[in-house]
Design a protein around this motif. Structure first.
Motif, PDB file in Angstrom:
ATOM      1  N   GLN A 206       1.157  -1.478   0.363  1.00  0.00           N
ATOM      2  CA  GLN A 206      -0.192  -0.197   0.154  1.00  0.00           C
ATOM      3  C   GLN A 206       1.136   1.234  -0.117  1.00  0.00           C
ATOM      4  OE1 GLN A 206      -3.209  -1.588   3.108  1.00  0.00           O
ATOM      5  NE2 GLN A 206      -3.929   0.088   2.240  1.00  0.00           N
ATOM      6  N   LEU A 207       2.004   1.295   0.366  1.00  0.00           N
ATOM      7  CA  LEU A 207       2.769   2.136   0.759  1.00  0.00           C
ATOM      8  C   LEU A 207       4.242   1.780  -0.025  1.00  0.00           C
ATOM      9  CD1 LEU A 207       3.722   5.295   1.697  1.00  0.00           C
ATOM     10  CD2 LEU A 207       4.727   4.259   4.330  1.00  0.00           C
ATOM     11  N   PHE A 208       4.594   2.851  -0.985  1.00  0.00           N
ATOM     12  CA  PHE A 208       5.987   3.209  -1.797  1.00  0.00           C
ATOM     13  C   PHE A 208       6.659   4.240  -1.746  1.00  0.00           C
ATOM     14  CE2 PHE A 208       2.444   0.713  -3.970  1.00  0.00           C
ATOM     15  CZ  PHE A 208       2.782  -0.472  -3.971  1.00  0.00           C
ATOM     16  N   THR A 209       7.476   4.003  -1.122  1.00  0.00           N
ATOM     17  CA  THR A 209       9.094   5.544  -0.931  1.00  0.00           C
ATOM     18  C   THR A 209      10.141   5.226  -1.639  1.00  0.00           C
ATOM     19  OG1 THR A 209       9.712   4.227   0.681  1.00  0.00           O
ATOM     20  CG2 THR A 209       7.929   5.520   1.395  1.00  0.00           C
ATOM     21  N   GLU A 210      10.884   6.178  -2.162  1.00  0.00           N
ATOM     22  CA  GLU A 210      11.615   6.180  -3.014  1.00  0.00           C
ATOM     23  C   GLU A 210      12.768   7.800  -2.369  1.00  0.00           C
ATOM     24  OE1 GLU A 210      12.566   4.547  -7.114  1.00  0.00           O
ATOM     25  OE2 GLU A 210      13.262   6.441  -7.632  1.00  0.00           O
ATOM     26  N   LEU A 211      14.377   7.357  -2.290  1.00  0.00           N
ATOM     27  CA  LEU A 211      15.594   8.231  -2.040  1.00  0.00           C
ATOM     28  C   LEU A 211      16.498   8.098  -3.303  1.00  0.00           C
ATOM     29  CD1 LEU A 211      16.306  10.613  -1.133  1.00  0.00           C
ATOM     30  CD2 LEU A 211      17.700   9.020   0.970  1.00  0.00           C
ATOM     31  N   LYS A 212      16.192   9.437  -4.129  1.00  0.00           N
ATOM     32  CA  LYS A 212      17.341   8.504  -4.845  1.00  0.00           C
ATOM     33  C   LYS A 212      18.719  10.054  -5.250  1.00  0.00           C
ATOM     34  CE  LYS A 212      17.486   8.301  -9.986  1.00  0.00           C
ATOM     35  NZ  LYS A 212      16.491   8.123 -11.510  1.00  0.00           N
ATOM     36  N   ALA A 213      18.788  10.105  -5.565  1.00  0.00           N
ATOM     37  CA  ALA A 213      20.354  11.176  -5.478  1.00  0.00           C
ATOM     38  C   ALA A 213      21.197   9.890  -6.999  1.00  0.00           C
ATOM     39  CB  ALA A 213      21.925  10.632  -4.649  1.00  0.00           C
ATOM     40  N   ASP A 214      21.229  11.804  -7.853  1.00  0.00           N
ATOM     41  CA  ASP A 214      21.903  11.625  -9.343  1.00  0.00           C
ATOM     42  C   ASP A 214      23.114  12.696  -9.367  1.00  0.00           C
ATOM     43  OD1 ASP A 214      19.895   9.971 -10.714  1.00  0.00           O
ATOM     44  OD2 ASP A 214      18.392  11.654 -10.597  1.00  0.00           O
ATOM     45  N   HIS A 215      23.835  11.919  -9.318  1.00  0.00           N
ATOM     46  CA  HIS A 215      25.095  12.380  -9.430  1.00  0.00           C
ATOM     47  C   HIS A 215      25.593  12.754 -11.011  1.00  0.00           C
ATOM     48  CE1 HIS A 215      29.005  14.381  -8.312  1.00  0.00           C
ATOM     49  NE2 HIS A 215      29.927  13.111  -9.216  1.00  0.00           N
ATOM     50  N   VAL A 216      25.185  14.177 -11.716  1.00  0.00           N
ATOM     51  CA  VAL A 216      25.873  14.567 -13.053  1.00  0.00           C
ATOM     52  C   VAL A 216      26.496  15.204 -12.989  1.00  0.00           C
ATOM     53  CG1 VAL A 216      24.795  16.043 -14.706  1.00  0.00           C
ATOM     54  CG2 VAL A 216      23.198  14.769 -12.943  1.00  0.00           C
TER      55      VAL A 216
ATOM     56  N   LYS B  44      -4.931  -2.502  -1.218  1.00  0.00           N
ATOM     57  CA  LYS B  44      -3.802  -3.102  -1.611  1.00  0.00           C
ATOM     58  C   LYS B  44      -3.555  -3.264  -3.001  1.00  0.00           C
ATOM     59  CE  LYS B  44      -3.534  -5.836   3.162  1.00  0.00           C
ATOM     60  NZ  LYS B  44      -3.923  -6.911   3.820  1.00  0.00           N
ATOM     61  N   LYS B  45      -2.207  -3.670  -3.303  1.00  0.00           N
ATOM     62  CA  LYS B  45      -2.209  -2.951  -4.431  1.00  0.00           C
ATOM     63  C   LYS B  45      -1.416  -5.040  -5.023  1.00  0.00           C
ATOM     64  CE  LYS B  45      -1.820  -0.717  -8.129  1.00  0.00           C
ATOM     65  NZ  LYS B  45      -2.817  -0.487  -9.071  1.00  0.00           N
ATOM     66  N   GLN B  46      -1.235  -5.714  -5.854  1.00  0.00           N
ATOM     67  CA  GLN B  46      -0.919  -6.567  -5.713  1.00  0.00           C
ATOM     68  C   GLN B  46       0.194  -6.752  -6.731  1.00  0.00           C
ATOM     69  OE1 GLN B  46      -3.394 -10.281  -7.010  1.00  0.00           O
ATOM     70  NE2 GLN B  46      -2.836 -10.921  -5.038  1.00  0.00           N
ATOM     71  N   THR B  47       1.315  -6.958  -6.649  1.00  0.00           N
ATOM     72  CA  THR B  47       2.237  -7.256  -7.698  1.00  0.00           C
ATOM     73  C   THR B  47       1.933  -8.805  -8.732  1.00  0.00           C
ATOM     74  OG1 THR B  47       3.218  -9.319  -6.433  1.00  0.00           O
ATOM     75  CG2 THR B  47       4.113  -7.151  -5.761  1.00  0.00           C
ATOM     76  N   LEU B  48       2.677  -8.767 -10.103  1.00  0.00           N
ATOM     77  CA  LEU B  48       2.259  -9.809 -10.865  1.00  0.00           C
ATOM     78  C   LEU B  48       3.411 -10.682 -11.053  1.00  0.00           C
ATOM     79  CD1 LEU B  48       1.831  -6.953 -13.920  1.00  0.00           C
ATOM     80  CD2 LEU B  48      -0.366  -8.437 -12.004  1.00  0.00           C
ATOM     81  N   GLY B  49       4.083 -10.608  -9.913  1.00  0.00           N
ATOM     82  CA  GLY B  49       5.132 -11.122  -9.665  1.00  0.00           C
ATOM     83  C   GLY B  49       6.688 -10.545 -10.084  1.00  0.00           C
ATOM     84  N   PRO B  50       7.486  -9.837 -10.796  1.00  0.00           N
ATOM     85  CA  PRO B  50       8.294  -9.101  -9.750  1.00  0.00           C
ATOM     86  C   PRO B  50       7.499  -7.920  -9.053  1.00  0.00           C
ATOM     87  CG  PRO B  50       7.964  -9.710 -11.440  1.00  0.00           C
ATOM     88  CD  PRO B  50       7.275  -9.996 -11.777  1.00  0.00           C
ATOM     89  N   LEU B  51       7.909  -7.947  -7.833  1.00  0.00           N
ATOM     90  CA  LEU B  51       8.084  -6.887  -6.847  1.00  0.00           C
ATOM     91  C   LEU B  51       7.753  -5.367  -7.048  1.00  0.00           C
ATOM     92  CD1 LEU B  51      10.191  -8.163  -3.694  1.00  0.00           C
ATOM     93  CD2 LEU B  51       7.879  -8.908  -4.524  1.00  0.00           C
ATOM     94  N   ASP B  52       8.004  -4.962  -8.715  1.00  0.00           N
ATOM     95  CA  ASP B  52       7.250  -3.716  -8.956  1.00  0.00           C
ATOM     96  C   ASP B  52       6.781  -4.049 -10.355  1.00  0.00           C
ATOM     97  OD1 ASP B  52       9.265  -4.820 -11.061  1.00  0.00           O
ATOM     98  OD2 ASP B  52      11.215  -3.375 -10.417  1.00  0.00           O
TER      99      ASP B  52
END
Length: 264
Positions: A24-34, A54-62
């Motif tokens: 149900q909860l998706f989070t992401e912390l991303k760094a791009d070094h340019v 709830k969101k159900q996966t199709l196999g892969p977790l993403d």
């Protein structure tokens, strides 16, 4: 009116079970070094989305269903080349199949708000109309439709989305193919075509899943920008995604990306 809506974003071995997970909860912390012409800068991005069911996966977790049908809210903060960029939004799916959406994005000297109304004709077909009002610009209207077709089993599919603005200056078509390859491996392929007031572009993407927890991906577009990445889930909740991006004609541009992903 030409549909143009730009924010200063940088675009640039575990066991495999066939059981589907739910989140149900998706989070992401991303760094791009340019890096470009001897200069370098690190951009940061923090985002989260909460679904009210709830969101159900199709196999892969993403990997999830092509057309989302669950009400949600999302928020995003980015630090891009010394500019703070904020965004918040959400979707509400009513019992009568109406879909209402809204979002607001803001950065230094610029902001834009979006209101949307859609209708879910079936689980695999949705249409939307959106009104987008940027600062100091006229309201733009965007219309879209998405459809997906199930293939050999309940998870494999091919999906399509088409978008056009109110004066046909902008239109795009995208498609995604997702399928199981057997023995807990999967593939996801994407193609996008776009025309913005006579300027056209295309992009390709491919992701190969060794298992539902480990994947490798590549993207390429008409401007010769490309990225490669690898993602691995260490357990059912935490993943690390590492990527590299550049341009085939301008090798001096390099983007190194690292993201920590949490989903619960």
């Amino acid at each position: 009116m030409t549909f143009k809506y730009v924010l200063p974003f940088i675009a640039l071995t575990a066991s495999a079970s066939i059981a589907a997970e739910e989140y149900q909860l998706f989070t992401e912390l991303k760094a791009d070094h340019v890096r470009f012409s001897g200069d370098s800068k690190t951009n940061w991005d923090l985002k989260g989305t909460y679904f009210f069911d709830k969101k159900q996966t199709l196999g892969p977790l993403d990997q999830f269903e092509y057309i989302n049908k669950v009400s949600n809210i999302d928020a995003n903060f980015s630090r891009v080349f010394n500019n703070n960029v904020w965004a918040i939004g959400g979707e509400y799916f009513a019992e009568n199949n109406l879909v209402v959406s809204a979002s607001h994005q803001r950065t230094s000297g610029f902001y834009a708000s979006t209101l949307g109304l859609g209708y879910l004709f079936a689980d695999n077909f949705i249409v939307r109309a959106e009104a987008i009002k940027p600062k100091n610009s006229s309201t733009a209207f965007l219309f879209s439709a998405s459809y997906d077709h199930k293939l050999q089993n309940n998870n494999d599919y091919i999906g399509f989305t088409a978008q056009v603005d109110d004066e046909f200056d902008y239109f795009s078509i995208s498609t995604k193919y997702f399928a199981s390859l057997g023995e807990a491996s999967y593939i996801a392929l994407g193609l996008g075509l776009e025309d913005n007031d006579g300027t056209n572009n295309w992009n390709l993407s491919a992701d190969y899943y060794l298992t539902k927890m480990t994947s490798f991906g590549v993207k390429y577009d008409k401007a010769d920008n490309y990225t490669v990445n690898a993602k691995h889930y260490f357990d059912q909740n935490w993943a690390l995604n590492a990527g590299y991006g550049s341009n085939a004609d301008t090798s001096g541009i390099k983007v190194y990306s690292l993201a920590v992903i949490g989903q619960f």
